[in-house]
Write an enzyme that holds these catalytic residues in place. Structure first.
Site, mmCIF file in Angstrom:
data_model
loop_
_atom_site.group_PDB
_atom_site.id
_atom_site.type_symbol
_atom_site.label_atom_id
_atom_site.label_comp_id
_atom_site.label_asym_id
_atom_site.label_seq_id
_atom_site.Cartn_x
_atom_site.Cartn_y
_atom_site.Cartn_z
ATOM 1 N N GLU A 101 18.394 36.474 -35.361
ATOM 2 C CA GLU A 101 19.567 35.851 -35.133
ATOM 3 C C GLU A 101 20.477 36.082 -36.470
ATOM 4 O O GLU A 101 21.638 36.263 -36.067
ATOM 5 C CB GLU A 101 19.103 34.263 -35.034
ATOM 6 C CG GLU A 101 18.281 33.972 -33.824
ATOM 7 C CD GLU A 101 17.591 32.802 -33.930
ATOM 8 O OE1 GLU A 101 18.108 31.763 -34.722
ATOM 9 O OE2 GLU A 101 16.630 32.307 -33.078
ATOM 10 N N ASP A 129 24.301 37.520 -35.768
ATOM 11 C CA ASP A 129 25.214 36.826 -36.035
ATOM 12 C C ASP A 129 26.450 37.493 -36.867
ATOM 13 O O ASP A 129 27.550 37.532 -36.586
ATOM 14 C CB ASP A 129 25.007 35.348 -36.659
ATOM 15 C CG ASP A 129 26.104 34.488 -36.852
ATOM 16 O OD1 ASP A 129 26.872 34.195 -36.123
ATOM 17 O OD2 ASP A 129 26.494 34.662 -38.357
ATOM 18 N N ASN A 134 21.048 31.504 -29.576
ATOM 19 C CA ASN A 134 20.341 32.091 -30.896
ATOM 20 C C ASN A 134 19.716 33.334 -30.220
ATOM 21 O O ASN A 134 19.684 34.365 -30.935
ATOM 22 C CB ASN A 134 19.291 31.169 -31.570
ATOM 23 C CG ASN A 134 20.029 30.218 -32.180
ATOM 24 O OD1 ASN A 134 21.018 30.239 -32.819
ATOM 25 N ND2 ASN A 134 19.307 29.030 -32.595
ATOM 26 N N GLU A 185 22.097 36.352 -30.019
ATOM 27 C CA GLU A 185 22.257 37.024 -31.428
ATOM 28 C C GLU A 185 21.151 37.873 -31.488
ATOM 29 O O GLU A 185 21.255 39.021 -32.199
ATOM 30 C CB GLU A 185 22.422 35.756 -32.467
ATOM 31 C CG GLU A 185 23.856 35.076 -32.448
ATOM 32 C CD GLU A 185 23.799 33.834 -33.415
ATOM 33 O OE1 GLU A 185 24.930 33.438 -33.740
ATOM 34 O OE2 GLU A 185 22.688 33.285 -34.091
#
EC number: 3.1.26.3
Length: 244
Positions: free
Chosen positions: A47, A51, A120, A123
């Site tokens: 994650e 991101d 999440n 990501e």
């Protein structure tokens, strides 16, 4: 679901193939599933990487496409695209919740629909593609996946604060009373689900559910905005304030 079919179905859903299947397997594994299982990897580290990759890809895309926009304008557009709500929208489009590995407890308490878990996971999937296929392919995947959201952001059609937006709409012609009322809540203390309704001039205009009061209120406001638009009440004449 057999492991081979599981990977094939996920790849078909995402319209992408993985050389290293373990990467997508990890991306779709929630920490609750790995708890107590030795050697099982979960997606929190991915994650973090995903991101950053998402931020870079969207930043580059906006920078190259919209050459006349200022740094501030680009930052604002990016924040609308790279946010939990947008990630959640992408996850729902993929129906990715059905593929996430999680504990029974997490699933029972609504984990497959939880905004944060789904966002999440998106990501983590981006990180898996980046590690497996590199930047160029990942960027194209992101642009294709977020195409509708990017267009909405550019056209200022994304609303993050539905409560404020609802207030601006209904109070454009006067101080019309808006009230959010908690109907009920259920579930254990650590995972409460809240049910809220929003009343405009004593008329129930929307309802929402969330795992916090704030989230349920925002969802109620969003529901009200949809109804106002569909019922053709979103106009210059304002909202009917007659009590029912």
């Amino acid at each position: 679901m057999e492991k081979v079919n599981y990977f094939e179905e996920v790849e078909k859903t995402l319209n992408i193939s993985f050389n290293d299947k373990e990467l997508i397997d990890t991306a779709l594994t929630h920490s609750s599933y790995a708890n107590g299982k030795k050697g099982v990897k979960f997606n929190e580290r991915m994650e973090f990487l995903g991101d950053s990759v998402l931020q870079l890809c969207i930043s580059e895309y906006l920078f190259l496409i919209y050459k006349s926009k200022s740094e501030g304008e680009l930052t604002k557009k990016r924040s609308l695209i790279v946010c939990e709500n947008s990630l959640y929208e992408v996850a729902k489009k993929w129906n990715i919740g059905k593929y996430i590995k999680m504990s029974k407890g997490e699933e029972i308490t609504g984990g497959r629909e939880r905004t944060s878990i789904l966002a999440n996971c998106v990501e983590a999937i981006i990180a898996a593609i980046y590690i497996d296929s590199g930047y160029k392919k990942t960027k194209q995947f992101i642009i294709d996946s977020f195409k509708d959201i990017i267009e909405k952001a550019i056209k200022n059609q994304i609303v993050l604060d539905y409560k404020t937006n609802l207030q601006e709409i209904v109070q454009q012609d006067g101080d019309i009373h808006i009230e959010y009322m908690l109907i009920k809540y259920e579930g254990p203390p650590h995972r409460r689900k809240f049910y809220t309704k929003v009343c405009v001039a004593n008329n129930v205009m929307g309802s929402g559910v969330g795992y916090t009061k704030k989230e349920s209120e925002q969802n109620a406001a969003q529901d009200a905005l949809k109804k106002l638009k569909s019922e053709d009440k979103w106009n210059k004449e304002g909202i009917d304030t007659n009590e029912k």
